[in-house]
Design a protein around this motif. Sequence first.
Motif, PDB file in Angstrom:
ATOM      1  N   SER A  88     -23.028   3.838 -32.968  1.00 52.18           N
ATOM      2  CA  SER A  88     -23.417   4.796 -33.919  1.00 52.18           C
ATOM      3  C   SER A  88     -24.224   5.891 -33.609  1.00 52.18           C
ATOM      4  O   SER A  88     -24.463   7.023 -34.464  1.00 52.18           O
ATOM      5  N   ARG A  89     -24.510   6.253 -32.378  1.00 49.34           N
ATOM      6  CA  ARG A  89     -24.868   7.352 -31.818  1.00 49.34           C
ATOM      7  C   ARG A  89     -23.890   8.592 -31.545  1.00 49.34           C
ATOM      8  O   ARG A  89     -24.211   9.887 -31.240  1.00 49.34           O
ATOM      9  N   GLN A  90     -22.661   8.018 -31.671  1.00 48.88           N
ATOM     10  CA  GLN A  90     -21.290   8.975 -31.586  1.00 48.88           C
ATOM     11  C   GLN A  90     -20.405   8.457 -32.508  1.00 48.88           C
ATOM     12  O   GLN A  90     -19.282   7.800 -31.719  1.00 48.88           O
ATOM     13  N   LEU A  91     -20.438   8.704 -33.547  1.00 49.20           N
ATOM     14  CA  LEU A  91     -19.518   8.273 -34.532  1.00 49.20           C
ATOM     15  C   LEU A  91     -18.152   8.695 -34.244  1.00 49.20           C
ATOM     16  O   LEU A  91     -18.114  10.036 -34.104  1.00 49.20           O
ATOM     17  N   PRO A  92     -16.930   8.148 -34.546  1.00 53.80           N
ATOM     18  CA  PRO A  92     -15.807   8.719 -34.125  1.00 53.80           C
ATOM     19  C   PRO A  92     -15.069   9.267 -35.546  1.00 53.80           C
ATOM     20  O   PRO A  92     -13.917   8.761 -35.914  1.00 53.80           O
ATOM     21  N   PHE A  93     -15.879   9.911 -36.160  1.00 52.70           N
ATOM     22  CA  PHE A  93     -15.184  10.605 -37.527  1.00 52.70           C
ATOM     23  C   PHE A  93     -15.388  12.064 -37.481  1.00 52.70           C
ATOM     24  O   PHE A  93     -16.679  12.379 -37.040  1.00 52.70           O
ATOM     25  N   PRO A  94     -14.891  12.727 -38.374  1.00 49.71           N
ATOM     26  CA  PRO A  94     -15.127  14.247 -38.197  1.00 49.71           C
ATOM     27  C   PRO A  94     -16.160  14.794 -39.322  1.00 49.71           C
ATOM     28  O   PRO A  94     -16.700  13.705 -40.104  1.00 49.71           O
ATOM     29  N   ASP A  95     -16.394  15.661 -39.060  1.00 52.49           N
ATOM     30  CA  ASP A  95     -17.609  16.372 -40.038  1.00 52.49           C
ATOM     31  C   ASP A  95     -17.299  16.255 -41.305  1.00 52.49           C
ATOM     32  O   ASP A  95     -16.051  16.348 -41.829  1.00 52.49           O
ATOM     33  N   HIS A  96     -18.300  15.794 -42.065  1.00 49.37           N
ATOM     34  CA  HIS A  96     -18.029  15.808 -43.939  1.00 49.37           C
ATOM     35  C   HIS A  96     -17.059  14.989 -44.212  1.00 49.37           C
ATOM     36  O   HIS A  96     -16.430  15.135 -45.261  1.00 49.37           O
ATOM     37  N   SER A 112     -35.225   4.092 -28.502  1.00 49.30           N
ATOM     38  CA  SER A 112     -36.258   5.192 -28.393  1.00 49.30           C
ATOM     39  C   SER A 112     -36.265   6.080 -29.313  1.00 49.30           C
ATOM     40  O   SER A 112     -34.984   5.826 -30.228  1.00 49.30           O
ATOM     41  N   PRO A 113     -37.088   6.947 -29.757  1.00 47.46           N
ATOM     42  CA  PRO A 113     -37.003   7.823 -30.837  1.00 47.46           C
ATOM     43  C   PRO A 113     -35.775   8.701 -30.748  1.00 47.46           C
ATOM     44  O   PRO A 113     -35.310   9.033 -31.561  1.00 47.46           O
ATOM     45  N   ASP A 114     -35.431   9.026 -29.434  1.00 46.49           N
ATOM     46  CA  ASP A 114     -34.120  10.079 -29.113  1.00 46.49           C
ATOM     47  C   ASP A 114     -32.896   9.066 -29.706  1.00 46.49           C
ATOM     48  O   ASP A 114     -31.994   9.841 -30.442  1.00 46.49           O
ATOM     49  N   ASP A 115     -32.912   7.879 -29.423  1.00 49.26           N
ATOM     50  CA  ASP A 115     -31.773   7.197 -30.149  1.00 49.26           C
ATOM     51  C   ASP A 115     -31.735   7.323 -31.703  1.00 49.26           C
ATOM     52  O   ASP A 115     -30.629   7.492 -32.313  1.00 49.26           O
ATOM     53  N   ALA A 116     -32.911   6.812 -32.153  1.00 48.11           N
ATOM     54  CA  ALA A 116     -32.973   6.979 -33.726  1.00 48.11           C
ATOM     55  C   ALA A 116     -32.653   8.284 -34.199  1.00 48.11           C
ATOM     56  O   ALA A 116     -31.804   8.561 -35.361  1.00 48.11           O
ATOM     57  N   ARG A 117     -33.055   9.468 -33.546  1.00 48.61           N
ATOM     58  CA  ARG A 117     -32.912  10.744 -33.902  1.00 48.61           C
ATOM     59  C   ARG A 117     -31.359  11.014 -33.975  1.00 48.61           C
ATOM     60  O   ARG A 117     -30.884  11.592 -34.745  1.00 48.61           O
ATOM     61  N   ALA A 118     -30.730  10.490 -32.916  1.00 49.24           N
ATOM     62  CA  ALA A 118     -29.283  10.797 -32.735  1.00 49.24           C
ATOM     63  C   ALA A 118     -28.637  10.072 -33.693  1.00 49.24           C
ATOM     64  O   ALA A 118     -27.499  10.574 -34.403  1.00 49.24           O
ATOM     65  N   ILE A 119     -28.957   8.855 -34.069  1.00 51.85           N
ATOM     66  CA  ILE A 119     -28.255   8.282 -35.303  1.00 51.85           C
ATOM     67  C   ILE A 119     -28.173   8.688 -36.629  1.00 51.85           C
ATOM     68  O   ILE A 119     -27.230   9.034 -37.417  1.00 51.85           O
ATOM     69  N   VAL A 120     -29.565   9.307 -36.835  1.00 50.79           N
ATOM     70  CA  VAL A 120     -29.646   9.991 -38.294  1.00 50.79           C
ATOM     71  C   VAL A 120     -28.810  11.358 -38.043  1.00 50.79           C
ATOM     72  O   VAL A 120     -28.287  11.735 -39.080  1.00 50.79           O
ATOM     73  N   GLY A 121     -28.893  11.935 -36.935  1.00 49.90           N
ATOM     74  CA  GLY A 121     -28.274  13.187 -36.880  1.00 49.90           C
ATOM     75  C   GLY A 121     -26.572  12.816 -37.021  1.00 49.90           C
ATOM     76  O   GLY A 121     -25.925  13.748 -37.670  1.00 49.90           O
ATOM     77  N   GLU A 122     -25.984  11.794 -36.528  1.00 48.75           N
ATOM     78  CA  GLU A 122     -24.580  11.537 -36.706  1.00 48.75           C
ATOM     79  C   GLU A 122     -24.209  11.241 -38.072  1.00 48.75           C
ATOM     80  O   GLU A 122     -23.292  11.513 -38.828  1.00 48.75           O
ATOM     81  N   CYS A 123     -25.271  10.600 -38.866  1.00 50.84           N
ATOM     82  CA  CYS A 123     -24.961  10.094 -40.174  1.00 50.84           C
ATOM     83  C   CYS A 123     -25.046  11.279 -41.003  1.00 50.84           C
ATOM     84  O   CYS A 123     -24.231  11.565 -41.862  1.00 50.84           O
ATOM     85  N   ALA A 124     -25.929  12.175 -40.620  1.00 46.97           N
ATOM     86  CA  ALA A 124     -25.818  13.502 -41.381  1.00 46.97           C
ATOM     87  C   ALA A 124     -24.523  14.380 -41.131  1.00 46.97           C
ATOM     88  O   ALA A 124     -24.125  15.139 -41.949  1.00 46.97           O
ATOM     89  N   ARG A 125     -24.278  14.424 -39.836  1.00 51.33           N
ATOM     90  CA  ARG A 125     -23.050  15.221 -39.367  1.00 51.33           C
ATOM     91  C   ARG A 125     -21.765  14.719 -40.404  1.00 51.33           C
ATOM     92  O   ARG A 125     -21.141  15.356 -40.648  1.00 51.33           O
ATOM     93  N   VAL A 126     -21.498  13.415 -40.691  1.00 53.77           N
ATOM     94  CA  VAL A 126     -20.395  12.928 -41.212  1.00 53.77           C
ATOM     95  C   VAL A 126     -20.412  13.010 -42.711  1.00 53.77           C
ATOM     96  O   VAL A 126     -19.508  12.563 -43.399  1.00 53.77           O
ATOM     97  N   LEU A 127     -21.830  13.292 -42.983  1.00 47.69           N
ATOM     98  CA  LEU A 127     -21.855  13.216 -44.588  1.00 47.69           C
ATOM     99  C   LEU A 127     -21.226  14.700 -45.038  1.00 47.69           C
ATOM    100  O   LEU A 127     -21.465  15.764 -44.674  1.00 47.69           O
ATOM    101  N   SER A 128     -20.529  14.644 -46.371  1.00 47.46           N
ATOM    102  CA  SER A 128     -20.124  15.713 -47.124  1.00 47.46           C
ATOM    103  C   SER A 128     -21.263  16.275 -47.748  1.00 47.46           C
ATOM    104  O   SER A 128     -22.358  15.802 -48.003  1.00 47.46           O
ATOM    105  N   PRO A 129     -20.931  17.812 -47.972  1.00 45.82           N
ATOM    106  CA  PRO A 129     -22.052  18.595 -48.773  1.00 45.82           C
ATOM    107  C   PRO A 129     -22.528  17.825 -50.066  1.00 45.82           C
ATOM    108  O   PRO A 129     -21.510  17.326 -50.805  1.00 45.82           O
TER     109      PRO A 129
END
Length: 248
Positions: A88-96, A112-129
């Motif tokens: 989940s820290r490196q999701l195999p899907f394109p942006d949006h 770690s907090p870094d892992d949590a931040r990375a997961i949230v970041g990946e979830c945000a990345r693959v979200l469409s606007p």
Amino acid sequence: MLDYDKEAERYDVLRGGEPRAQAAAEAVLSLVPEGARSLLDVACGTGIVTRRYAAARPGLRVTGVDLTYGMARRAADRLPGAVVLADSRQLPFPDHAFDAVSSVWLLHLVDSPDDARAIVGECARVLSPGGVYVTTVDKARSHNVGSDIDAVLATRPRTPALDAAAAVEEHAAGHGLRPAGQARFPGRGQGRSPRRALADLRRGWFVTLPPGDPRAAPYAARLAALPDQDRPRPDPEFSLRAFRKPDV
């Protein structure tokens, strides 16, 4: 940390089964816009919740992803062709790629907090606007229902809650997501009895007291001395937070 490959076969039975899955799915979907056409369930586990998203909304294309082979295999039985084995820290899907993303009972497990931040970041990345990310928060706190079991375990060693609501909100904001609602749901069938709490302690559920740790002995003795050893105490109530990705 529990071995989730080994846990996969009995995971659902030990965690409330279908009643809990129904409650979780209904609560998550209450925060997902009706117009969403695709949803990614991150850390989908056995797929017991994931498949309910698809069943509840026939027009919703649901994909599950999990790091653990044993869990993903069971999820794939429930959602053939729709489950991916990945971190989940490196999701195999394109942006949006998705209109909605969910992660139920994930962030409390990371290292770690870094892992949590990375997961949230990946979830945000693959979200469409305009898309929405929904996640559970404060899981450990949810399990404290004020019972005699909780009183026994109150002084056990703890680690910082990496899924604390304030921390998750901070991670979300750091990736451009804005608060979009919250919900709660009961952990049906998850009220612990003293005997079950003792079994959980012995198998490493409480990760700061791993099996064989001598510090666990006093807690085990006190749990074994509680009355009504097989009577479940009240069910926990879990919390969800939703975050929206702004339209471009």
